[in-house]
Structures are given as C-alpha cells and as structure tokens.
Design an enzyme around this catalytic site. Structure first.
Site, short mmCIF file in Angstrom:
data_model
loop_
_atom_site.label_atom_id
_atom_site.label_comp_id
_atom_site.label_asym_id
_atom_site.label_seq_id
_atom_site.Cartn_x
_atom_site.Cartn_y
_atom_site.Cartn_z
N GLU A 86 0.86 -1.20 0.00
CA GLU A 86 0.00 0.00 0.00
C GLU A 86 0.90 1.25 0.00
OE1 GLU A 86 -1.57 0.73 3.95
OE2 GLU A 86 -3.33 1.80 3.18
N ASN A 91 -6.99 6.26 -1.70
CA ASN A 91 -5.90 5.32 -1.42
C ASN A 91 -6.14 4.14 -2.36
OD1 ASN A 91 -4.09 3.50 -0.35
ND2 ASN A 91 -4.58 3.97 1.78
N CYS A 106 -4.84 -2.98 2.92
CA CYS A 106 -4.55 -2.91 4.36
C CYS A 106 -5.74 -3.18 5.26
CB CYS A 106 -3.89 -1.58 4.70
SG CYS A 106 -3.11 -1.68 6.34
N ASN A 133 0.30 -1.10 5.45
CA ASN A 133 1.21 -0.35 6.33
C ASN A 133 0.58 -0.44 7.71
OD1 ASN A 133 3.19 1.82 4.70
ND2 ASN A 133 1.39 1.24 3.54
#
Ligand code: CDT
Length: 311
Positions: free
Chosen positions: A47, A110, A172, A197
């Site tokens: 990510e 994201n 994630c 992360n």
C-alpha cells in the site's frame, strides 16, 4: 488438474519522508527483477508504495501534501516500473495515493492498480475501509489520518480477468473485514492481492505487541480458507523516521496455510509456485457458495452498519 503460476510478494522496508520517489521506484524495480529471475509472473507491492506512510502526519494545505499523490496512470514516477515490468512480462499490483479530477472535482483516494504482464492496466481499486480519523487526535505518535487525506473508495470490490485467472484487490485495513473477501470471491476472484502499512502499536487502543502480527496472519489465513483463494499480502515495514510498522508479508494458500513469509523488515521478495486450482475442492465442498450460502439470513450485513438490537 493444476494451474501453476509463480507469484511474488515484494515487501518493502521503510520509505522515509526525505526519500525521493525515483529512489523508491528503483527499489521496486530491483525487486521486480529478482521476482522475474525466480520465475514470477505476478508481483504484489505494498500500500502507498511510492512514499512514506504520510497519513501519520498533520497537513492542512493541499500544497503541502499534494506531493504524495500520483496523477495519471502511469504517473510520471511510475513510468520506469511500468516499462521494466512490460519488458520482462511481469504483471503487478501497486498501491499509491491517487489524485484525480472526477465530476469536475479534485478527489483523492488510497488506490491500487493491477497491471497485466503485457503492460495493460487491468483495473483499479480504491480503499473502502479507511481507518483512523479526519481530525488529529493530538498525539503525534498515534496520528492515523487516512480519513483526512482520502475519500472512501467508490469502485466496490470487483474481480478482474487476467491471463492467469480472476484476481481481486484490497488494501490494508480492508483485510480485517470478511465482507471484503467474500464480495470478491462471489465475483469469482481466486487470488486476493493486498498491500499494507500496519503500525506496530495499535492506533485505536493498547494491546500486546504480538497481537499485531497475529491479527494480520489470522485475517489473511481465514480469508484464504473461507473463500478457497490464494492471498498475496505485501507490507511496508520497519521504522519510517521512527514510526515502526510490522512486516510478516505472506503468501497464503487456499487451505489457509501460509506457504511463504518474509523474515525481515526490509526489502524482501518471496515467491511460491501457486496452483490456482488448489482451492477448487474447497469451493466445491465446504464453501460451495451456490449450495450452502443462505443470503436470506444475512440481511443485517448489508442493511446495518453498527449493532442494532431488535425490540
Ligand atoms: N494502513 C492501514 O490501513 N493500517 C491499519 C491500521 C489500523 S490499526 C488497527 C491496519 O488495519 O493495519
């Protein structure tokens, strides 16, 4: 019957605030070459792979945080990676911060992109389960401001046709939610790719350190088994400017067993020769969705967000 293909997961050690995208992309290319040398046709990267995990920092002005985002696909920073991957015939999943104009408005997500071994863009996914807060909590050690810098993804959980089968993507925190994987599996995904992360200390509440790794593994293994699918999970880890994140990148088989796992908190490539038909017996038996699912009893899963106790 077996359908074998070598898959790689390319874990990244820390990317510091001062690191250039060019240097970071060079690291990705080096790992892609290593994966290719080991016979891999697909690589999963983490990510937000091109920058430090910037949502830990408080910025108010887009002029201060726009540098973390990519515009266009490939963005200028990504071009060298796209070129080498195409030359080598390796497909990949890459997580990045996306800035895009949609409906006349600037929007930020994201995002991950899936690129085929021939260089074709096969699809995009925009993270749906955004953890953390929009406003700072006032403790620099625990800020996690994804809700400040990203909108909730608006592309759902599709599955993508690839030359090797159908793949799904998530990012994630999505891996902690079983709805993520079941939705992709119901759309035929037999490989789930994801980057993460994950801070070594829980951003929400204190908990023993070992649980961070355990919950990561638990999420990946249950997702694989309960959907009869392979999971490719790539961490960005180690200490980014003093902020520590877990590693534990893994390739998990449809049996729920971890087939390979990273040992370091640095750049590290793992590969497995994956039989995409390994999960077929699971999808034909205990998790034969068509025979055994009872959606008429699952209403609250889509009708409710939080707990509602019936009168
Ligand atoms: N990047 C990301 O989504 N991190 C979150 C931290 C939340 S801590 C429960 C994760 O789920 O790993």
């Amino acid at each position: 019957m077996s359908r074998k293909e070598v898959f790689a997961v390319a874990q990244m050690g820390p990317v510091h605030l001062a690191d250039s995208k060019q240097a970071t992309v060079a690291r990705l290319i080096e790992m892609l070459r290593e994966a290719h040398a080991r016979g891999a046709r697909w690589v999963t990267f983490p990510e937000l792979a091109l920058t430090t995990f910037f949502p830990r920092y408080v910025y108010d002005d887009p002029a201060d945080y726009d540098r973390f985002y990519e515009e266009g696909l490939p963005s200028p920073a990504m071009v060298p990676l796209f070129e080498v991957a195409k030359d080598l015939g390796v497909g990949f999943y890459l997580g990045y911060a996306e800035k895009v104009v949609e409906g006349g408005e600037t929007r930020r997500f994201n995002t991950s992109v899936l690129v085929g071994p021939d260089g074709a863009i096969l699809g995009k996914y925009r993270k749906i389960h955004l953890p953390g807060t929009k406003d700072p909590i006032g403790d620099p050690e625990f800020e996690h401001l994804e809700k400040r810098y990203f909108e909730v993804g608006n592309l759902g959980f599709p599955s993508f046709a690839t030359p090797s089968g159908r793949f799904g993507m998530c990012i994630c925190n999505d891996r902690r939610w079983p709805e993520t994987f079941r939705t992709m599996a119901l759309r035929g995904a037999e490989v789930f790719m994801l980057g993460y992360n994950t801070p070594t200390r829980n951003i929400h509440h204190p908990e023993p350190a070992h649980l961070r790794e355990f919950h990561n593994r638990l999420s990946l293994e249950s997702a694989a088994y309960q959907n009869g699918a392979w999971v490719m999970a790539a961490a960005k880890c180690g200490s980014e400017d003093g902020f520590a994140m877990i590693g534990g990148s893994a390739i998990v088989a449809p049996t729920g067993e971890t087939a390979a796992k990273c040992m370091s908190e640095e750049d590290e490539v793992i590969t497995v020769d994956c039989d995409l038909d390994l999960g077929a017996y699971i999808r034909r038996s205990v998790f034969d969705f068509a025979r055994h699912r009872r959606p008429e009893h699952y209403g609250p899963i889509t009708a409710q967000v939080g707990v509602e106790i019936p009168e």
